[in-house]
Motif scaffolding. Sequence first.
Motif, PDB file in Angstrom:
ATOM      1  N   ILE A  75      72.187  24.091  78.994  1.00 51.73           N
ATOM      2  CA  ILE A  75      71.519  23.208  78.039  1.00 51.73           C
ATOM      3  C   ILE A  75      70.837  22.090  78.823  1.00 51.73           C
ATOM      4  O   ILE A  75      71.483  21.099  79.193  1.00 51.73           O
ATOM      5  CB  ILE A  75      72.513  22.627  77.013  1.00 51.73           C
ATOM      6  N   ILE A  77      75.569  20.967  80.717  1.00 56.13           N
ATOM      7  CA  ILE A  77      74.697  20.096  79.922  1.00 56.13           C
ATOM      8  C   ILE A  77      74.174  18.995  80.843  1.00 56.13           C
ATOM      9  O   ILE A  77      74.930  18.143  81.310  1.00 56.13           O
ATOM     10  CB  ILE A  77      75.446  19.468  78.727  1.00 56.13           C
ATOM     11  N   PHE A 129      70.627  21.870  69.503  1.00 61.16           N
ATOM     12  CA  PHE A 129      71.905  21.658  70.186  1.00 61.16           C
ATOM     13  C   PHE A 129      73.081  21.821  69.225  1.00 61.16           C
ATOM     14  O   PHE A 129      74.168  22.272  69.617  1.00 61.16           O
ATOM     15  CB  PHE A 129      71.940  20.261  70.821  1.00 61.16           C
ATOM     16  N   LEU A 183      75.438  24.904  68.977  1.00 59.01           N
ATOM     17  CA  LEU A 183      76.304  25.299  70.090  1.00 59.01           C
ATOM     18  C   LEU A 183      77.658  25.824  69.623  1.00 59.01           C
ATOM     19  O   LEU A 183      78.133  26.862  70.102  1.00 59.01           O
ATOM     20  CB  LEU A 183      76.501  24.128  71.055  1.00 59.01           C
TER      21      LEU A 183
END
Length: 375
Positions: free
Chosen positions: A155, A114, A36, A39
Amino acid sequence: METSKEMEMKNIPTRASQKFRNFPMVPRVVFGNGSFDQLGDILLPKRKNSDAPIILLVDDVFEDSELHARIPRIFSDQIIFISADEEPKTQQVDALVRQIKESFQEMPSGIVGIGGGTLLDLAKAVAILLNNSGSAADYQGWDLVHRESVYHVGIPTISGTGAEVSRTTVLLGPEKKLGINSDYTTFDQVILDPELTKGVPKEQWFYTGMDCFIHCIESLNGTYLNAFSQSYGEKALDLCKEVFLDTIAEEESRNKLMMASWHGGMSIAYSQVGVAHAMSYGLGYQLGIKHGLGNCLVFQYLEEFYPEGVVIFNEMRKKHHIELPKGVCAGLTENDLDTMISIAMGMEPLWENALGPNWKSVITPAKLKSIYRKI
């Protein structure tokens, strides 16, 4: 007079064959614990300028969390926290698009979703509607979108829906629950970080994981099955069995379920889902029941269509001590049931995959009503 080259050019097909569909796949994907944190670097080259923000649609369960603090933002980037308690709606998509257009003079550089399937589907739909006029409800169906979407990133923070890899975004509309199925729906980038799925409540983990398991059963037993779908579906099914029937370490379980979700989503790219999904759409539309739970509520009564799958499902449910709600449809009127049946029977590609082109000789409103009444 035409040259031979010009004559050859005239014979080049201008449209993809309907027999051999030219489906899109996610072009870029990162996998791994801690991924993550890439990003910010991934988004940087996609930024147009300081006035074209990245809009991040984030499950509100992460507000004021450690993950919230890790979300990269520069310039005029905006985080919009959204509750995933209800299924995503076409009106919700329209409202988000209006909000973004009114807040910024320039088109966003990108949309990031997300969360679970709800947030991923919202991100896909918003990215489409920013570049296409009208309401999200106008695009519910198959191949109705004609302009490419804004750059968008998915995500997932829970595994099972396959929303991170699919070419659909399922929405509750004013008249139906149906996906925007298009070549422009698929994410441009996905980040698969199994660490983000830590702490998911047990029932939610199970119901969402079963969405993946049911994807596999419906795809592998469908009339649309081919070697492409079969290869992904079989791998996803094996991974689901490891996660939900074997005893494996928690980290390994997270990794494998995340990949099962990916493969399960891919298994229906060239295939379709089936009876459970069609009927679950009816539950979602009429009662607002979330997709994973809806699939489970229906699937337990589908021995006639998926006998082996239902046996394995019950083994998994017993192993993890999952009690499904009862009496869900008990208070429904005949009109309510008829609405649900209409929604379910409108999912023709799903029924054709499940039962073949003559599915209407097997599936009747009375049959669906008898199943709904058991739930």
